[in-house]
Motif scaffolding. Structure first.
Motif, PDB file in Angstrom:
ATOM      1  N   ALA A   3       0.700  -1.272  -0.091  1.00 33.72           N
ATOM      2  CA  ALA A   3       0.083  -0.035   0.011  1.00 33.72           C
ATOM      3  C   ALA A   3       0.840   1.390   0.057  1.00 33.72           C
ATOM      4  CB  ALA A   3      -0.892  -0.049   1.108  1.00 33.72           C
ATOM      5  N   TYR A   4       0.364   2.441  -0.658  1.00 31.58           N
ATOM      6  CA  TYR A   4       1.051   3.371  -0.630  1.00 31.58           C
ATOM      7  C   TYR A   4       1.317   4.176   1.000  1.00 31.58           C
ATOM      8  CZ  TYR A   4       0.286   5.415  -5.503  1.00 31.58           C
ATOM      9  OH  TYR A   4       0.558   5.659  -7.006  1.00 31.58           O
ATOM     10  N   GLY A   5       2.641   4.479   1.198  1.00 30.60           N
ATOM     11  CA  GLY A   5       2.818   5.200   2.471  1.00 30.60           C
ATOM     12  C   GLY A   5       3.957   3.998   3.310  1.00 30.60           C
ATOM     13  N   THR A   6       3.864   2.767   2.624  1.00 28.84           N
ATOM     14  CA  THR A   6       4.651   1.828   3.260  1.00 28.84           C
ATOM     15  C   THR A   6       6.101   2.101   2.903  1.00 28.84           C
ATOM     16  OG1 THR A   6       3.009  -0.083   2.366  1.00 28.84           O
ATOM     17  CG2 THR A   6       5.373  -0.836   3.180  1.00 28.84           C
ATOM     18  N   LEU A   7       6.961   1.993   4.283  1.00 24.21           N
ATOM     19  CA  LEU A   7       8.407   2.508   4.080  1.00 24.21           C
ATOM     20  C   LEU A   7       9.080   1.409   3.773  1.00 24.21           C
ATOM     21  CD1 LEU A   7       8.340   4.498   7.460  1.00 24.21           C
ATOM     22  CD2 LEU A   7       8.213   5.574   5.011  1.00 24.21           C
ATOM     23  N   VAL A   8      10.009   1.714   2.735  1.00 25.76           N
ATOM     24  CA  VAL A   8      11.023   0.737   2.139  1.00 25.76           C
ATOM     25  C   VAL A   8      12.319   1.311   2.351  1.00 25.76           C
ATOM     26  CG1 VAL A   8      11.805  -0.709   0.525  1.00 25.76           C
ATOM     27  CG2 VAL A   8       9.403  -0.388   0.782  1.00 25.76           C
ATOM     28  N   GLN A   9      13.332   0.539   3.020  1.00 25.19           N
ATOM     29  CA  GLN A   9      14.613   1.035   2.827  1.00 25.19           C
ATOM     30  C   GLN A   9      15.535   1.070   1.710  1.00 25.19           C
ATOM     31  OE1 GLN A   9      17.546  -1.453   5.485  1.00 25.19           O
ATOM     32  NE2 GLN A   9      18.412   0.361   5.985  1.00 25.19           N
ATOM     33  N   THR A  10      15.956   2.616   1.651  1.00 25.21           N
ATOM     34  CA  THR A  10      16.826   2.660   0.254  1.00 25.21           C
ATOM     35  C   THR A  10      18.260   2.380   0.431  1.00 25.21           C
ATOM     36  OG1 THR A  10      17.608   4.833   1.195  1.00 25.21           O
ATOM     37  CG2 THR A  10      15.292   5.061   0.228  1.00 25.21           C
ATOM     38  N   GLY A  11      18.908   2.374  -0.718  1.00 17.96           N
ATOM     39  CA  GLY A  11      20.458   2.087  -0.533  1.00 17.96           C
ATOM     40  C   GLY A  11      21.314   2.655   0.389  1.00 17.96           C
ATOM     41  N   GLU A  12      20.909   4.339   0.469  1.00 20.19           N
ATOM     42  CA  GLU A  12      21.397   4.972   1.652  1.00 20.19           C
ATOM     43  C   GLU A  12      21.236   4.536   2.992  1.00 20.19           C
ATOM     44  OE1 GLU A  12      19.683   6.223  -0.775  1.00 20.19           O
ATOM     45  OE2 GLU A  12      21.336   6.270  -2.288  1.00 20.19           O
ATOM     46  N   GLY A  13      20.366   3.782   3.257  1.00 18.27           N
ATOM     47  CA  GLY A  13      19.820   3.238   4.714  1.00 18.27           C
ATOM     48  C   GLY A  13      18.899   3.815   5.145  1.00 18.27           C
ATOM     49  N   SER A  14      18.388   5.074   4.565  1.00 16.61           N
ATOM     50  CA  SER A  14      16.907   5.598   5.088  1.00 16.61           C
ATOM     51  C   SER A  14      15.714   4.917   4.591  1.00 16.61           C
ATOM     52  CB  SER A  14      17.164   7.260   4.789  1.00 16.61           C
ATOM     53  OG  SER A  14      17.161   7.111   3.155  1.00 16.61           O
ATOM     54  N   PHE A  15      14.801   5.402   4.906  1.00 15.97           N
ATOM     55  CA  PHE A  15      13.209   4.781   4.164  1.00 15.97           C
ATOM     56  C   PHE A  15      12.532   5.906   3.414  1.00 15.97           C
ATOM     57  CE2 PHE A  15      14.681   2.296   7.715  1.00 15.97           C
ATOM     58  CZ  PHE A  15      14.332   1.009   7.516  1.00 15.97           C
ATOM     59  N   LYS A  16      12.114   5.321   2.619  1.00 14.67           N
ATOM     60  CA  LYS A  16      10.871   6.286   1.838  1.00 14.67           C
ATOM     61  C   LYS A  16       9.824   5.316   1.333  1.00 14.67           C
ATOM     62  CE  LYS A  16      12.978   6.308  -2.664  1.00 14.67           C
ATOM     63  NZ  LYS A  16      13.361   7.173  -3.921  1.00 14.67           N
ATOM     64  N   GLU A  17       8.582   5.974   1.040  1.00 15.30           N
ATOM     65  CA  GLU A  17       7.520   5.478   0.848  1.00 15.30           C
ATOM     66  C   GLU A  17       7.674   4.507  -0.625  1.00 15.30           C
ATOM     67  OE1 GLU A  17       7.798   8.652   1.499  1.00 15.30           O
ATOM     68  OE2 GLU A  17       6.456   8.902   3.110  1.00 15.30           O
ATOM     69  N   ILE A  18       6.934   3.441  -0.768  1.00 14.36           N
ATOM     70  CA  ILE A  18       7.183   2.467  -1.840  1.00 14.36           C
ATOM     71  C   ILE A  18       6.858   3.217  -3.153  1.00 14.36           C
ATOM     72  CG2 ILE A  18       4.696   1.529  -1.437  1.00 14.36           C
ATOM     73  CD1 ILE A  18       7.700  -0.363  -2.579  1.00 14.36           C
ATOM     74  N   GLU A  19       5.682   4.004  -3.194  1.00 14.65           N
ATOM     75  CA  GLU A  19       5.309   4.533  -4.202  1.00 14.65           C
ATOM     76  C   GLU A  19       6.119   5.654  -4.953  1.00 14.65           C
ATOM     77  OE1 GLU A  19       3.250   7.151  -1.110  1.00 14.65           O
ATOM     78  OE2 GLU A  19       3.751   5.121  -1.531  1.00 14.65           O
ATOM     79  N   LEU A  20       7.197   5.968  -4.236  1.00 18.51           N
ATOM     80  CA  LEU A  20       8.309   7.181  -4.698  1.00 18.51           C
ATOM     81  C   LEU A  20       9.465   6.548  -5.258  1.00 18.51           C
ATOM     82  CD1 LEU A  20       8.048   9.727  -1.698  1.00 18.51           C
ATOM     83  CD2 LEU A  20       6.925   9.672  -3.599  1.00 18.51           C
ATOM     84  N   PHE A  21       9.479   5.234  -5.125  1.00 17.57           N
ATOM     85  CA  PHE A  21      10.833   4.519  -5.817  1.00 17.57           C
ATOM     86  C   PHE A  21      10.705   4.482  -7.588  1.00 17.57           C
ATOM     87  CE2 PHE A  21      11.401   3.029  -1.697  1.00 17.57           C
ATOM     88  CZ  PHE A  21      12.870   2.658  -1.724  1.00 17.57           C
ATOM     89  N   LYS A  22      11.566   4.924  -8.167  1.00 19.43           N
ATOM     90  CA  LYS A  22      11.764   5.075  -9.428  1.00 19.43           C
ATOM     91  C   LYS A  22      12.614   4.121 -10.204  1.00 19.43           C
ATOM     92  CE  LYS A  22       9.749   9.883  -9.540  1.00 19.43           C
ATOM     93  NZ  LYS A  22       9.580   9.757  -8.178  1.00 19.43           N
ATOM     94  N   LEU A  23      12.844   4.048 -11.623  1.00 21.88           N
ATOM     95  CA  LEU A  23      13.927   3.479 -12.116  1.00 21.88           C
ATOM     96  C   LEU A  23      15.201   3.726 -11.739  1.00 21.88           C
ATOM     97  CD1 LEU A  23      12.286   2.348 -15.605  1.00 21.88           C
ATOM     98  CD2 LEU A  23      12.477   1.104 -13.681  1.00 21.88           C
ATOM     99  N   ASP A  24      16.152   3.061 -11.270  1.00 20.37           N
ATOM    100  CA  ASP A  24      17.549   3.307 -11.211  1.00 20.37           C
ATOM    101  C   ASP A  24      17.748   3.818  -9.705  1.00 20.37           C
ATOM    102  OD1 ASP A  24      18.630   2.593 -13.718  1.00 20.37           O
ATOM    103  OD2 ASP A  24      18.237   4.297 -14.369  1.00 20.37           O
ATOM    104  N   ASP A  25      16.821   3.909  -8.719  1.00 18.36           N
ATOM    105  CA  ASP A  25      16.960   4.188  -7.702  1.00 18.36           C
ATOM    106  C   ASP A  25      17.765   3.151  -6.790  1.00 18.36           C
ATOM    107  OD1 ASP A  25      15.623   6.869  -7.800  1.00 18.36           O
ATOM    108  OD2 ASP A  25      13.719   6.224  -6.749  1.00 18.36           O
TER     109      ASP A  25
END
Length: 206
Positions: A3-25
């Motif tokens: 669901a939108y708003g679900t936090l997923v860990q980025t390569g930098e170690g922080s978190f952002k919402e699943i719907e904000l991930f784009k290609l090559d992120d």
């Protein structure tokens, strides 16, 4: 799908919402060995805006929860996979560091939200699922590539024992075994962390 708003860990170690991930992120990913590395997002898609997702499964653990489609896959403590619609209270999910965490409750109903999924590769996942497991709000679940691959005969080797015979959340067999709380709204605790549960999860399946 998450669901939108679900936090997923980025390569930098922080978190952002699943719907904000784009290609090559960059996204943090691992396999069953739990060796975390940075991977590139090669696929990102889902619904746009708010939609009614039928048969959404809501999984509550610790002071958190995840709202996912019924075929979303979770890593279990024994390193097998389970579909969301086969989870039950008392099952053990896995934290990013390898610790087990008990599922408090599982619920099914309609969820008013957008849903999104990402993948770190389009190839067939290897037996270790290396690079295809993600940190989703504090527990490990699979990316979209694994979700697609699991539908093949070869993909079934990753699943918990007798997975297809496990009762589906909301079915008479499930209710007989685990009670009918899965058909009711979850208890909304003040510190429960997840995407706007009180506004989105309603019209529980009859």
């Amino acid at each position: 799908c998450l669901a939108y708003g679900t936090l997923v860990q980025t390569g930098e170690g922080s978190f952002k919402e699943i719907e904000l991930f784009k290609l090559d992120d960059d996204v943090m990913a691992c396999g069953k060995s739990l060796n975390w590395t940075t991977k590139k997002v090669v696929f990102s898609g889902g619904t746009s805006g708010v939609s009614r997702q039928k048969y959404t499964v809501l999984v509550a653990f610790e002071n958190k929860y995840l709202a996912v489609t019924s075929d979303h896959l979770f890593l279990m403590a024994d390193k097998t996979l389970k579909r969301a619609d086969r989870l039950a209270p008392g099952d053990e999910l896995v934290k990013p560091g390898g610790e087990s965490v008990l599922i408090k409750s599982v619920h099914v109903g309609d969820f008013l939200a957008g849903f999104h999924h990402i993948a770190t590769g389009k190839e067939e996942p290897g037996p270790d699922l290396d690079g295809h497991l993600l940190n989703t709000n504090g527990v490990i679940s699979a990316d979209y590539a694994v979700q697609i691959f699991h539908r093949t005969d070869e993909g079934k080797e990753f699943f918990a024992r007798a997975h297809e015979q496990l009762p589906v959340v909301g079915s008479p067999e499930y209710i007989e075994k685990h009670g009918d709380s899965c058909m009711q709204m979850p208890v909304i605790e003040a510190d429960l962390k997840g995407p706007k549960l009180e506004l989105a999860f309603n019209n529980v399946v009859d």
